[in-house]
Scaffold this active site. Structure first.
Site, short mmCIF file in Angstrom:
data_model
loop_
_atom_site.label_atom_id
_atom_site.label_comp_id
_atom_site.label_asym_id
_atom_site.label_seq_id
_atom_site.Cartn_x
_atom_site.Cartn_y
_atom_site.Cartn_z
N ASP A 51 0.87 -1.35 -0.03
CA ASP A 51 -0.05 -0.02 -0.09
C ASP A 51 1.01 1.33 -0.01
OD1 ASP A 51 -2.37 -1.78 0.08
OD2 ASP A 51 -2.60 -1.23 2.31
N ARG A 62 -14.56 13.06 -28.42
CA ARG A 62 -13.66 13.32 -29.23
C ARG A 62 -13.31 11.85 -30.21
NH1 ARG A 62 -11.16 14.92 -24.23
NH2 ARG A 62 -9.83 13.01 -24.32
#
Length: 319
Positions: free
Chosen positions: A127, A211
């Site tokens: 982590d 797009r």
């Protein structure tokens, strides 16, 4: 000091074996005896302790997981459990201990120190959520595992014109999601340290569609919420096909990267140095490529923070 112990605790992370190897070899180099404690604090309470030699740590530097095994131990959170552990350490003549793990492991080390037993913490968690060090052992390997998975998911996402939500580990920290999302060009990165706005996420996906973009990748740290719930909402709000991948424990496994092997070797050796110097209740770390150490009390009191510059960059690049 003539005899030390080493254990791994909590969740495993790639590179723990390299750290164990460094502790054992560095200690033997300085004429110390080393004892390995299996299954973390539970093994300490149970007396699952064996002497280690140079050959004990041969052919492990490249292996994932931990040769000493690991476990979570509720009993060690109690005074009675801690006293049982100290009795075992005294029984084996162990005078100092190296604990490899995350914040829960550090809390156990903190209690041993309060009881007068010299203990040094080594940060081992994918982590990357331990203050006082730029990187923890296992983070780089897990990061590369996540990047590889997202690369593969992107191929199929493009082929099918889909949006993919990818949930990665990080209950309280978003480093894995942030770094992987930035490395993979994710359209959106959702982490516990930053507020997220679902409307903005949907707007980002919509701008991409306008797009002519064929896919969108959204990386979510598990601490924010369920990736499945994110995916369901996107499907409903956008009326589009969305897939969710929860990477799970694959992120913890695998052969450690070169960076993790070197980091683990440096930190493990430094922990032995600190014990030989008479230090106790410390954690080792690396900052700006320099080995450092801090009091465990200070590290546990300090909140984890995200790299704000990196998060800002991820926002700027995901327009």
């Amino acid at each position: 000091m003539k005899r030390i112990g080493v254990l791994t605790s909590g969740g495993d992370s790639p590179g723990m074996n390299a750290a164990i190897r460094a502790v054992v070899r560095k200690a033997i180099f300085h004429g110390l005896e080393v004892y390995g404690i299996s299954y973390g604090y539970q093994g300490l309470i149970n007396g699952d302790i064996k002497k280690m030699e140079l050959g004990s740590v041969g052919d492990i530097i490249h292996r994932g997981g931990t040769m000493l095994y690991t476990a979570r131990c509720e009993e060690f959170k109690t005074l009675e459990g801690q006293q049982k552990g100290i009795e075992q350490l005294k029984k084996f003549g162990i005078e100092g201990l190296v604990v490899i793990g995350g914040d829960g492991s550090y809390r156990g080390a903190q209690q041993l120190t309060k009881h007068g037993f010299p203990t040094i913490g080594v940060p081992g968690t994918i982590d990357n959520d331990i203050p006082g060090t730029d990187f923890t052992i296992g983070f780089d390997t897990a990061l590369n595992t996540v990047i590889d998975a997202i690369d593969k998911i992107r191929d199929t996402a493009t082929s099918h014109d889909r949006t993919y939500v990818i949930e990665v580990m990080g209950r309280h920290a978003g480093d894995l999601a942030l770094w992987a999302g930035l490395a993979d060009g994710a359209e959106t990165i959702v982490i516990p340290e930053a507020e997220h706005n679902m409307e903005q996420i949907l707007a980002t996906i919509k701008r991409g569609q306008e797009r002519g973009k064929k896919h969108s990748i959204i990386v979510v740290a598990e601490g924010v919420g369920s990736g499945i719930e994110f995916g369901d909402r996107i499907s409903k709000e956008m009326n589009m096909e969305t897939r969710v991948t929860v990477l799970g424990h694959i992120q913890r496994g695998g052969s450690p990267t070169g960076a993790d092997r070197v980091l683990a070797s440096r930190l493990g050796a430094k922990a032995v140095d600190l014990l030989l110097e008479g230090k106790a209740g410390m954690t080792v770390g690396i900052q700006k490529n320099e080995l450092v150490y801090h009091p465990i009390d200070e590290i546990l009191d300090r909140p984890h923070t995200i790299d704000q510059e990196m998060y800002k960059l991820s926002q700027e690049l995901s327009i």
